[in-house]
Design a protein around this motif. Sequence first.
Motif, PDB file in Angstrom:
ATOM      1  N   GLU A   1      -5.223  11.303   0.678  1.00 50.41           N
ATOM      2  CA  GLU A   1      -5.750  10.995  -0.729  1.00 50.41           C
ATOM      3  C   GLU A   1      -6.132   9.697  -1.021  1.00 50.41           C
ATOM      4  O   GLU A   1      -5.280   8.823  -0.854  1.00 50.41           O
ATOM      5  N   ARG A   2      -7.323   9.348  -1.476  1.00 45.82           N
ATOM      6  CA  ARG A   2      -7.416   7.873  -1.807  1.00 45.82           C
ATOM      7  C   ARG A   2      -7.534   7.670  -3.359  1.00 45.82           C
ATOM      8  O   ARG A   2      -7.857   8.426  -4.139  1.00 45.82           O
ATOM      9  N   ALA A   3      -6.697   6.804  -3.591  1.00 41.55           N
ATOM     10  CA  ALA A   3      -6.821   6.251  -5.116  1.00 41.55           C
ATOM     11  C   ALA A   3      -8.111   5.783  -5.498  1.00 41.55           C
ATOM     12  O   ALA A   3      -8.630   4.856  -5.034  1.00 41.55           O
ATOM     13  N   GLU A   4      -8.617   6.040  -6.798  1.00 44.67           N
ATOM     14  CA  GLU A   4      -9.801   5.752  -7.462  1.00 44.67           C
ATOM     15  C   GLU A   4      -9.743   4.187  -7.487  1.00 44.67           C
ATOM     16  O   GLU A   4      -8.555   3.816  -7.973  1.00 44.67           O
TER      17      GLU A   4
ATOM     18  N   THR B   1      -6.071   1.733  -1.798  1.00 48.40           N
ATOM     19  CA  THR B   1      -4.744   2.592  -1.391  1.00 48.40           C
ATOM     20  C   THR B   1      -5.090   3.960  -1.028  1.00 48.40           C
ATOM     21  O   THR B   1      -6.016   4.613  -1.519  1.00 48.40           O
ATOM     22  N   VAL B   2      -4.703   4.503   0.008  1.00 43.96           N
ATOM     23  CA  VAL B   2      -4.511   5.848   0.724  1.00 43.96           C
ATOM     24  C   VAL B   2      -3.208   6.325   0.725  1.00 43.96           C
ATOM     25  O   VAL B   2      -2.208   5.542   1.250  1.00 43.96           O
ATOM     26  N   ASN B   3      -3.065   7.489   0.452  1.00 41.24           N
ATOM     27  CA  ASN B   3      -1.856   8.245   0.795  1.00 41.24           C
ATOM     28  C   ASN B   3      -1.979   9.269   1.874  1.00 41.24           C
ATOM     29  O   ASN B   3      -3.207  10.241   1.785  1.00 41.24           O
TER      30      ASN B   3
ATOM     31  N   GLY C   1      -5.259  -0.839   2.428  1.00 39.17           N
ATOM     32  CA  GLY C   1      -6.214  -1.901   3.378  1.00 39.17           C
ATOM     33  C   GLY C   1      -7.249  -0.973   4.024  1.00 39.17           C
ATOM     34  O   GLY C   1      -7.566   0.120   3.409  1.00 39.17           O
ATOM     35  N   VAL C   2      -7.701  -1.505   5.020  1.00 39.95           N
ATOM     36  CA  VAL C   2      -8.786  -0.975   5.428  1.00 39.95           C
ATOM     37  C   VAL C   2      -8.349   0.030   6.747  1.00 39.95           C
ATOM     38  O   VAL C   2      -7.529  -0.624   7.577  1.00 39.95           O
ATOM     39  N   LEU C   3      -8.792   1.184   6.749  1.00 44.21           N
ATOM     40  CA  LEU C   3      -8.696   2.026   7.934  1.00 44.21           C
ATOM     41  C   LEU C   3      -9.461   1.993   9.136  1.00 44.21           C
ATOM     42  O   LEU C   3     -10.482   1.713   8.977  1.00 44.21           O
TER      43      LEU C   3
ATOM     44  N   GLU D   1       0.188  -1.682   8.373  1.00 47.04           N
ATOM     45  CA  GLU D   1      -0.474  -1.808   9.167  1.00 47.04           C
ATOM     46  C   GLU D   1      -0.871  -0.117   9.700  1.00 47.04           C
ATOM     47  O   GLU D   1      -0.093   0.288   9.913  1.00 47.04           O
ATOM     48  N   VAL D   2      -2.036   0.245   9.863  1.00 44.19           N
ATOM     49  CA  VAL D   2      -2.555   1.577  10.322  1.00 44.19           C
ATOM     50  C   VAL D   2      -3.385   1.623  11.367  1.00 44.19           C
ATOM     51  O   VAL D   2      -4.571   0.886  11.366  1.00 44.19           O
TER      52      VAL D   2
END
Lengths: 250, 146
Positions: free
Chosen positions: B66-69, B73-75, B91-93, B119-120
């Motif tokens: 899920e990406r926040a508008e 931020t991404v969950n 951050g940037v994936l 970090e991802v």
Amino acid sequence: MKLPRWFHRFGSPPWVYGLAGALGPWIGGIAIVLIAAGTFGGLVLAPPDYLQGDSFRIIYIHVPSAYVSMMAYVILAVAAAIGFIWRLKLAHAAAVSIAPIGASFTFLALATGAIWGKPTWGTFWQWTDPRIMFELLLLFLYLGYMALRAAFEDRDKADRVSAILGVVGVVNVPIIHYSVIWWNSLHQGPTISRLDGPTITTDMLVPLLVMILGFTFFFFWLLLSRLQGEIVEREQATRWLRELVEESPG
Amino acid sequence: MTPTRRRRLLLIGVVLAGVVVSAVLALRAFQLNLQYFFSPTQVAEGEVGDARAFRLGGMVLEDSVERAEGSLTVNFIVTDYLHSVPVSYTGVLPDLFQEGKGVVTLGRMDPSGHFVAEEVLAKHDENYMPPEVAEALEQAREREQL
């Protein structure tokens, strides 16, 4: 244990020097043909990967380099052990010749892995990844072997002492191979050497196998050429070498 | 083999055996430190201990991203299909970050059991195939599910 007669010729510097000179161009020729064919196959014939696209093609350099870096170390260790047990100078000469070649392929494997890692994983380097760590240790083993030799003025002593380091370092080779199985790692598991068969399609696998074979021949070509140089270095004072130099034109 | 050579063979054999034994002992002792990441199951079983920051690795659960508008931020949920951990990251994936694919995140657990990643990284698997083959596999899987 009695060794067969022909085996003893491998202890004769002039014979091995001549053999290396005779085999070198053939092995080099095969290496060039295989690497040219593998490069064409890998860059042109093989399809792009469904996930990585074209960046997966670095596999055609990375995997052969990594393979040769480990194979070279095993040969170095065996040569060092033979040299240590039988006091065979030519075996030490072979181990000495391998070290810088092995170090170069190890560096190549690490560098291509880093270049591939950025677009794939999102990072060039991870200090705590076991596969990266133990491959880096292999580079240090090669460099350590060379540095240890350089610390001795007496060549026989350098041969004997460095041989022990060369032999015990071989422990690292299976650790590199199994690091992705024994521990959680960022580096993926084996693709080719699996019990249930390779997890790569044939059109991508064939150029890879050709490249692995090509890199192996390339390694032996470099080894024979360096071995000749090492023999000349060690046999400077002998008559056969002086005669060989005088016979050669120019 | 002459006695001297046998002695040298024995010497190098004993030295090598000693190094093998010490390597095995050392690697077993550092077993936990050599893990590049922990799986959600290892986290659930408390293997991480009191480590504040650690790496959590697993698969990105399908349909969990899920990406926040209006922000980066991404969950998403990291799972090993036995246990799952919800993760949030700003951050940037990496390009290869995808649902159903491997991921390794570095971060820490907040008290509510939510993993906050700094970090991802995408963990690539050992499968290589052309797009057509991947498509055919996908179609076969869908047919099986119907």
